[in-house]
Design a protein around this motif. Sequence first.
Motif: not given
Length: 699
Positions: A198-201, A169-173, A204-208
Motif C-alpha cells: 500500500d502507498p503508506v508502506s 505486505g508492507g511489513m513483509k517487504q 515508508e519503505f523508500w524512506s527507510i
Amino acid sequence: MPLLFNQDGAATTHGNNATFAEVSAASQPWLVEANQLVKRYGAHLALDHISLQVRPGEIYGLIGPDGAGKSSLLKAVAGVLAHDEGELRVFSQLINTEADSELIKDRIGLMPQGLGQNLYGDLSVEENIDYFGGLRLLSAEALRERKEALLKSTRLERFRDRPMKNLSGGMKQKLGLVCTLIHEPKLVILDEPTTGVDPVSRREFWSILSRLLQEKGITALVSTAYMDEASRFHRVSLMHEGKILASGEPARMKDLAAGCIVSTVCADAQQQMAAVQRLSQQFPQLEALGQEIRVFVDSADADTARQQVLQTLQQTPAIAQAQTEVQDAELEDVFIALLRQRVAADTNADVNVAGPVLATAADTAAVVSAARPSTQQLAIEARELSRHFGEFKAVDQVSFQVPQGEIFGLLGANGAGKSTVIKMLTGILTQSSGQGMVAGADMRTAGLQIRERIGYMSQAFSLYLDLSVLENIRLYAGIYGLSRQQTAERMDWILNMAGLRPFGHALTASLPMGLRQRLALGCALIHRPQVLFLDEPTSGVDPLGRRAFWEVLFRLSREEHVTILVTTHYMSEAEHCDHIALMYAGRVVADASPEQLKSRLEQEAGQLVEVDCADAPQALQVLQQAGFASASLFGPKLHVLLKDLEADSQGVRASLQAFDVSAIKPRRLSMEDVFVHIVTSLEQQDAQHQDTQHQKGST
C-alpha cells in the motif's frame, strides 16, 4: 538507440556502445558496468546488447513493461544468471563464470520479486533475521547490533515474535529488506520490492531504504512497476523488449518526448464517451480518469496543445464548451510516448500504444446482455456489514452504495479488510452481521441465478497455468454452462479484448503478467455479468498493461453500464474511479469522489508544495522536527502540505537554511497524497490512544 543526458542535462543519442562518461564528473570506477550484454532464452532475446553503468552510492532504477528484461539484468548483476554475450563487471570484477560471481557475492544483497519471497513463513521476524545472519557468517555480537538497529529503523521491534506469514505486505517487504541488508552489502539489488504494497508502506519503505543507503554508503539497483517511484531514484533506464530506450536523471527524462498533457473535465459519462471517441481519432495517447480525460499532445507548447484539443472537441456540439487545463507530462506519459513514437517509426504508422489491444465499442457490446437496468438503480449495497474472526474484527460495520454502471474503488492499506468485504458481497464468506446486497439480492440467500450476474477476479491468480489460453476460456465457459455457440462468441471477444489472438495455444504460464490478467478478466466476464468484482487486478502489471486493462474497464462501465468494484494499491488507478471508499482497520473512514477527497484535504491540510534542496533525506528530518509533520521524501525532493502558502514557505526556508533551498513549487494533489494523509493521521491517533491506555494501565 538509447537516449542519454550529457552533463548539462541535454538529451543525446548514442549507439549501444555508449558509456555514461558524459553524464558524470566522478572519477571513481563504476560499481556496475555492463557493455553489450546479451541473454537468450531459446529464440527469445531477453537482453539485447544492454549497456549501462551504475555509480557507487546511487539508487539506479530499471523501469519497463513485463518482459522488458529487468529481472534478467538484475539476476545477471547478482551473479545468479549467466549471460551469453557482452561484458559485465561488478566491483571491477569481470563476471564470466560462476567462480567469478562467488568472488563478489559477499558484497551483494538480493531481494527477489514477490512479497516475502526471500523469507520463511513459519519463522518469526527475529528468527528470519537470525537465519540470514547465520548464512552470512556474522558473529553473535555483530548480528545482535545490526538486528536491533534495523528493527528500530523499520519499526518492526514490536513484531519480532510474529510469524512472517502473519505480517502485512508492507511489513513483509520491510523484513525482506532487513534480511537483505543484515550483512551490510555494498550493492543491494531489489526486484520490484513494493509491488502489492500500500502507498503508506511504499513511502515508508523508500524512506527507510534511502536513509540506510546513505548511512552505510550502499548502492542500490532497483526495478519497479510503479512509474511514480522513478522520481525517487538518482538515475533510471527505461527498458522495452530487452533494450534500453532512454537513460538519465528522472527530472530530465521528461524532456525526451516533446509535448504536454491537456486535461478536460466532462460533465457526465455520456459527454465523456463522446469526447473520448472524438479525441482518440486525433490523438493516439489519452486516458480517462474518472470524469477527466488526459490527452498527450505531441510536439506542442501549452497554448498550441490546448487549442488543438479545443478545436477537436468543438466538432462535437455536446462538448464544445469543455474546460481544459494544461499540465506537465509525468514520466509514465513520457515512457508511453517514447514507446509509441518508436513503434510508429518502425512501422511508418500511427500506433495507439496506450491501448494497443483494446476492445472496440462493438466488441464490448457482446460482453453483456442487451437488457440493462437503469443506471440509477443500486447495483451493490453494504449495510453495516461486519465479519469477525474470533475476537478480531476484520470488517466493522461497513456501509456504502454503488449505482449501476459506476466504477467504485475500495482502497486501504494491507489488512484493512477490503478483500473480506468483496468475499462477503460475492457470497464466498458469510457476514457476522449486517447485509450485503448485489443486484437487489442478499448474497447470503442468493441462488444460482443471481450469482450468474456477477463476475469475480480474485487477488490470488484465478487461471490454470498449465492450460493454454483457449483451454482456460473453454473451462470457464463450461463452468457457467454456456452453449457451444455462446462459447465461440465469448472466446472471440476475449481474444480481441485481451490482445490474445496470437497466443491462443500458448500455455498461460508463458504469458507476461499483463496478458494473464486480461485473460483472467475475460474469463470473469465470459457469462455477461452485470456486476464485476476485481481484487487488486493489476498487481505486478506494468504501466502499459495497466492502461490497457483500465481502458477495457472504462468502456464496460461507460458504454454497457457494467458496475465495477475494484481494490487497488496503485493510487494512479484510484483516479479512474467515479467514487471511492477508503478503509482503515476494518472501517470506512472516507467516502467520496476523488476530486471531493482532494478538495477536503486541501481545505484541511493546505497546499501541496515540492521543495528542491540539498541532502533531502537529512532535510526531511529537520523539517519534521520543525513542525512540518506532513513532509515526506519524494525522490531527491521533499513534498509538504502548507496551510498558509506564503508564510509557511518562509518557515520552510528558515528551517532549511543549511540545505540550500533552490525552489518551493506548488504541486497538484494526487490520490496518493490523500491516502497517505488520511491513513497516517489515523495511525498517529491509534498510537496516541495506545500510549494513553498504556499509561493508565501502568498507574
